[in-house]
Scaffold this motif. Structure first.
Motif, short mmCIF file in Angstrom:
data_model
loop_
_atom_site.label_atom_id
_atom_site.label_comp_id
_atom_site.label_asym_id
_atom_site.label_seq_id
_atom_site.Cartn_x
_atom_site.Cartn_y
_atom_site.Cartn_z
N LEU A 1 0.82 -1.21 0.00
CA LEU A 1 0.00 0.00 0.00
C LEU A 1 0.86 1.27 0.00
CD1 LEU A 1 -2.95 1.14 0.42
CD2 LEU A 1 -2.40 1.23 2.84
N LEU A 2 1.94 1.25 0.77
CA LEU A 2 2.69 2.49 0.99
C LEU A 2 3.96 2.60 0.15
CD1 LEU A 2 2.37 2.88 4.87
CD2 LEU A 2 1.06 4.04 3.09
N ARG A 3 4.34 1.48 -0.52
CA ARG A 3 5.62 1.51 -1.22
C ARG A 3 5.71 2.65 -2.21
NH1 ARG A 3 7.83 -3.37 -4.80
NH2 ARG A 3 5.62 -3.27 -5.35
N GLY A 4 4.64 2.84 -2.96
CA GLY A 4 4.67 3.89 -3.97
C GLY A 4 4.83 5.27 -3.35
N ARG A 5 4.22 5.48 -2.22
CA ARG A 5 4.22 6.82 -1.64
C ARG A 5 5.46 7.12 -0.80
NH1 ARG A 5 -1.01 5.22 -1.76
NH2 ARG A 5 -2.46 6.64 -2.82
N PRO B 1 0.37 11.16 3.45
CA PRO B 1 -0.01 9.74 3.42
C PRO B 1 0.35 9.04 4.73
CG PRO B 1 1.21 10.34 1.43
CD PRO B 1 1.27 11.52 2.34
N ALA B 2 1.52 9.36 5.24
CA ALA B 2 1.95 8.72 6.48
C ALA B 2 1.01 9.10 7.63
CB ALA B 2 3.39 9.13 6.81
N VAL B 3 0.69 10.40 7.73
CA VAL B 3 -0.19 10.85 8.80
C VAL B 3 -1.55 10.18 8.69
CG1 VAL B 3 -1.41 12.85 9.73
CG2 VAL B 3 0.99 13.06 9.06
N SER C 1 12.33 9.23 11.34
CA SER C 1 11.40 10.34 11.55
C SER C 1 10.04 10.02 10.93
CB SER C 1 11.91 11.63 10.91
OG SER C 1 13.25 11.83 11.22
N ILE C 2 10.00 9.08 10.00
CA ILE C 2 8.70 8.68 9.46
C ILE C 2 8.07 7.60 10.32
CG2 ILE C 2 7.51 7.65 7.48
CD1 ILE C 2 9.43 9.10 5.66
N TYR C 3 8.74 6.45 10.44
CA TYR C 3 8.02 5.35 11.10
C TYR C 3 7.90 5.50 12.61
CZ TYR C 3 12.75 3.19 11.48
OH TYR C 3 14.07 2.93 11.74
N VAL C 4 8.90 6.11 13.26
CA VAL C 4 8.74 6.30 14.70
C VAL C 4 7.72 7.40 14.98
CG1 VAL C 4 9.89 6.90 16.85
CG2 VAL C 4 11.07 5.47 15.20
N THR C 5 7.75 8.45 14.19
CA THR C 5 6.78 9.52 14.39
C THR C 5 5.35 9.01 14.24
OG1 THR C 5 8.38 11.10 13.55
CG2 THR C 5 6.09 11.82 13.63
N MET C 6 5.13 8.20 13.19
CA MET C 6 3.79 7.66 13.00
C MET C 6 3.33 6.85 14.21
SD MET C 6 4.19 6.41 9.04
CE MET C 6 2.62 5.56 8.93
N ALA C 7 4.18 5.94 14.66
CA ALA C 7 3.79 5.03 15.74
C ALA C 7 3.67 5.76 17.08
CB ALA C 7 4.78 3.88 15.85
#
Ligand SMILES: Nc1ncnc2c1ncn2[C@@H]1O[C@H](COP(=O)(O)O)[C@@H](O)[C@H]1O
Ligand SMILES: Nc1ncnc2c1ncn2[C@@H]1O[C@H](COP(=O)(O)O)[C@@H](O)[C@H]1O
Ligand SMILES: Nc1ncnc2c1ncn2[C@@H]1O[C@H](COP(=O)(O)O)[C@@H](O)[C@H]1O
Ligand code: NA
Ligand code: NA
Ligand code: NA
Lengths: 97, 332, 332, 97, 97, 332
Positions: free
Chosen positions: B87-91, B242-244, B301-307
């Motif tokens: 789902l997220l690979r493209g973005r 997209p991440a948010v 900063s992407i995956y830790v921030t999201m979680a």
């Protein structure tokens, strides 16, 4: 009073086992590590405030001969490329070695 | 949602301390829990919850339903990463997508503990095997995330090598060590086994530390997480929309899937809420530690921030009472 | 003074651990509580006392007498800095006088807790609003100290600017943040509010951590303070005689003023002792942290040494039993 | 192997937000911070043994260009004047930057 | 911008009182200490993971005049001989002193 | 050996956490208790055991048997270093032999506490004076080790001077400070005295911290020691065969000597086991800290490795149940 190279490396704390292995391969006579370093660089801010060491850096100081310093830079470069960080080399004199 | 639950939850000390920490970060107070105490609080909580789960497991044993729950939990932790990755690979790019996939396939122990504190204030029982389910969900997600990345990015590319020396294969050795022998996974599993082995006698010996102090320590840990999560919020802009969006939509979606499973397995309300929260939560301790090594090019900063800054607050402030309202209504 | 109280106090574990720490420093033992554990103990104590005070406040509510006590407390924390500043300005210089003024207008939470431990061993009750009084006394004194300095040293002088960027006005922004959102003030106030909001239910959940462990942790903290305070004694020579004299004379003087107030307000013995100890004690945690930023030219070897190495030991060794003897005699 | 300036700053830990702001203004590419430093200087002994950070220092290392180093010294000077501390500049070569 | 000597010393943490005394004797204007240092050298690995400071190092930085640096090396040498460690001397400029 | 005791011991949470830590180190997990928390846990344990012993001493007082036990303990801590020094001097060199001598004359507080936890699970009583015996055994062994070295290596040799400045005599000053005012000795003795002075009233105040949490905290500390001890195993090769052999043979030998003494003194089973474990254990906290300063040329990779990586695990895994089996059989 012998001339030596001071090699300073800052990189992520989780890479410690790899870095020590690289220093060993380079044959340095010793090193000193300070952990719990915060920092900022190309990969953004590392606040060292996590509950894991994910955002924590470490500072490593190596005093060695010019040839060893050469080998350290070669061994350390791939680690810096993967994990980020810096490696500085400067001159000093040492009263022990 | 039954608003009484939201209020009940809001009057829970752990949640209030999370909000206090968030407030401190917002007004730029210099309040902080100095390092390495947060790490120690987190080790304590894993030790305590693991031991408690193990002791309860020593009572109930491993029945058929228990095994079914464990299997479902592992299955979710393997399936979620797959769909998330594609789902997220493209973005987000392959590396970041892999890290997010592992993050959401795995679980947040603190969210789980907050849910337990919520159940305990309502006097709702739950089974020790849910702790085992939690322990089992951390590692598979990590392995899945890394494998997905390795299988979809071919040799010759500057693909992330999990090992320093490995040339082009997967450094299974390191991957398994980083996922299964990861410090927090190891402590949780070890405490669970020790709790199961020593049973009530062991429990009596450590109960004042592991049980009596649990909620109080959770308050202090959530105070710290409130500060840290709020500080991370500033990185949200870099994470991108997209991440948010994913970080806020995935929890309820995964929660509903887990509820359906829980219903099928015939779980009680307490266990149902815990399975739901395992599915809905995302890891910001074990997975980042492993990803930092296995997929260093993924941006924390992407995956830790999201979680940590989005999914975690969502789950503990809104999610737990919301999911419990639904379960109450559905199960009755 | 009733010598029985002095002895009672001397057989209190917290005080004995303070003396043990002092002894360790005197014989140059390498005993120390490694950093950052002392900071964490201090956060714990603020968390615990704040929560407890809040819960008790949720029982008693804010009656007329309570409000009068809170008002008197704030008034003292504003009046004391004024007279101290003008008294000491000539001898210590304006910056140091301002820092000492704030220090003595504010309070020492640990002295307060030691007084509570003293009351508890005697079974004397006290009200949760006294904790609120403590929380309210920290910030006004800081603001008062800084304002006194700013108002008496005119522009053009090398006056200390609270802010990095402010040109010649007061950086209210930073001053208010440093005084009201100071880490320890924030945690104490926040815990008080959370305790008041969650009441008995919250209390039950955290009591084993916040109440049962309180005295034991206080022992460890006082052990550390004994070491640190004694080490600071060597700086006394630099502080000078006026500073030393003030540090030992001010506590009983402020104590008597507070007792008169307590009598006028009709307080019970327990509350009277606590109000007395708030007045008599001086801050070495919150105020120095704020002064370091707002009045960096003031010399911490003066104001911290006074509060920590002189006033604090005086109060916990002699002051508490002395003040309580007087209150016993006066109130009976 | 690029020549860089190593800028080292020691000052009170409570001044961290101000110092980071100054470094940002100077436009440095990165920095590393070690906290919990003890020390001694014109303002006496800082034992880092307080229950607050009042008597605690921090050590900051910046690797940057000569111009950036120049700007750092300008930006840092008022902080050192207010809070005390030192700023040292030396030469090194860097294998990254 | 005055030229100064940077003296760096790494030795066991338990030797702190002796080292400070030596620095005092050498008359240095200041120093900065970072504790909790790990390291490796002639005397093997020091992991700083003990429950005592037995296997812990400390890092000390001194900025001083060449004469003071000379005196520091003399005062520090017996400590390094007894307890192990290194002492490096390099050049820097200081914006305070 | 009665195998039931071995199994009982193996189902004790503290021991299992030691093994868990060892396992973590073996599989190279990144699990660790971050510094300085292990130091703090060790301070806590000394504080707790000292206080408890002191309180129990305040009940029993110092009778004739008690004094005889204390004397025997001190005697052992002086005699053991002598024979060990001369036994190992030829193989390890004088400095290392002196350090090993002091190490084995002294005691391991954690082994002692593990033995107490073992006794408590069996409901076997023991006396508070055994803690006093422990406190008394640390310093003499240190002094003995250093004196043996000084008396056998003459002036003119590069003999280790305990003091920086001392010319050729013994720097008694520093030696006594390092042995008697050593941080851990000081805290243990101080807590013992405070416990004895405050008795039951003091005990009530600190019991939730010092007693209730004891076993749980011991688990965490042993988890850390399991990691650290196992990591130290790699240094065994450097220590050499004589050192390894001594580290494994000395404990049972010293244990038997202590049992004979215990029988002669007419001790009960609990006290007998504790005296045995004091004799059989070796110090890896207080003694290394002192030796590092007094005999810096001794190699800690030898004496700490022996005490921590060999003798300590031997005693807590096999020794305690083995010694207790023998005592049970002998005393019955
Ligand atoms: N120019 C620099 N000066 C000092 N430290 C740096 C510098 N650049 C990077 N670092 C350190 O290296 C870490 C990783 O750097 P980076 O990979 O550039 O983000 C940072 O968090 C800093 O601690
Ligand atoms: N000459 C020096 N060498 C190393 N560090 C210093 C020196 N002077 C000052 N410092 C550090 O800077 C802090 C503040 O210095 P000062 O303002 O001079 O008291 C000290 O506590 C030391 O940590
Ligand atoms: N060449 C070196 N470079 C950096 N640090 C060193 C070096 N040699 C020794 N050290 C440090 O000094 C400590 C004691 O050194 P040694 O006495 O050689 O074992 C080591 O544990 C290191 O922290
Ligand atoms: Na999940
Ligand atoms: Na006051
Ligand atoms: Na022994």
């Amino acid at each position: 009073m012998d001339p030596v190279k001071r090699v300073e490396i800052v990189t992520v704390a989780v890479a410690k086992p790899r870095l020590l292995e690289a220093l060993e391969r380079a044959g340095v006579p010793g090193y000193t590590i300070l952990r719990a370093a915060e920092g900022y660089g190309d990969r953004g801010r590392r606040m060292a405030d996590e509950v894991t060491a994910v955002f924590e850096n470490m500072y490593v100081l190596v005093a060695c001969s010019p040839e060893q310093a050469e080998r350290v830079t070669v061994a350390v470069r791939p680690i810096l490329e993967r994990f980020g960080g810096i490696c500085l080399i400067s001159d000093a004199t040492s009263i022990k070695h | 949602m039954n608003p009484a639950y939201l209020l009940d939850n809001l009057l829970n000390p752990p949640l209030l301390f999370f909000l206090l920490g968030a407030g401190a970060a917002l007004v730029r107070s210099d309040l902080e829990i100095p390092q390495p105490f947060p790490k120690i609080l987190s080790l304590y909580l894993l030790f305590a919850i693991g031991f408690k789960g193990g002791v309860e497991l020593s009572h109930s044993g491993l029945g058929g339903q228990t095994l079914a729950v464990l299997l479902s939990a592992v299955a979710m932790s393997l399936v979620v990463p797959c769909y998330v990755f594609f789902l997220l690979r493209g973005r987000l790019g392959a590396e970041n997508a892999a890290a997010v996939a592992a993050t959401y396939g795995s679980i947040s122990a603190v969210t789980f503990m907050t849910a337990i504190a919520f159940l305990e204030t309502k006097g709702v029982p739950y089974g020790g095997h849910m702790v085992a389910a939690m322990a089992l969900m951390e590692s598979p997600a990590i392995v899945a995330g890394v494998l997905l990345l390795r299988m979809t990015t071919r040799a010759g590319s500057a693909a992330p090598l999990p090992a320093g020396g490995a040339t082009n294969g997967i450094a299974w050795n390191e991957l398994l060590r980083d996922s299964f022998f990861n410090g927090s996974v190891f402590l949780l599993t070890g405490s669970l086994l020790i709790g199961a082995a020593t049973g009530d006698r062991g429990w009596e010996a450590v109960r004042p530390l592991t049980d009596d102090l649990f909620t109080g320590v959770l308050c202090l840990f959530l105070l710290d997480l409130g500060i840290v999560a709020t500080r991370r919020l500033e990185a949200i802009r870099k994470a991108g929309l997209p991440a948010v969006a994913f970080a806020l939509v995935a929890p309820p979606v995964h929660a509903v899937v887990a509820m359906v499973l829980a219903r099928l397995l015939g779980l009680d309300r307490g266990d149902a809420l815990l399975l739901t929260i395992l599915a809905a939560s995302a890891s910001y301790i074990a997975v980042p530690a492993a990803m930092r090594l296995a997929v260093p090019r993924a941006n924390p900063s992407i995956y830790v921030t999201m979680a940590l800054a989005l999914t975690f607050p969502f789950n503990i402030v809104v999610g737990i009472p919301l999911y419990y309202s639904i379960i109450q209504w559905w199960w009755s």
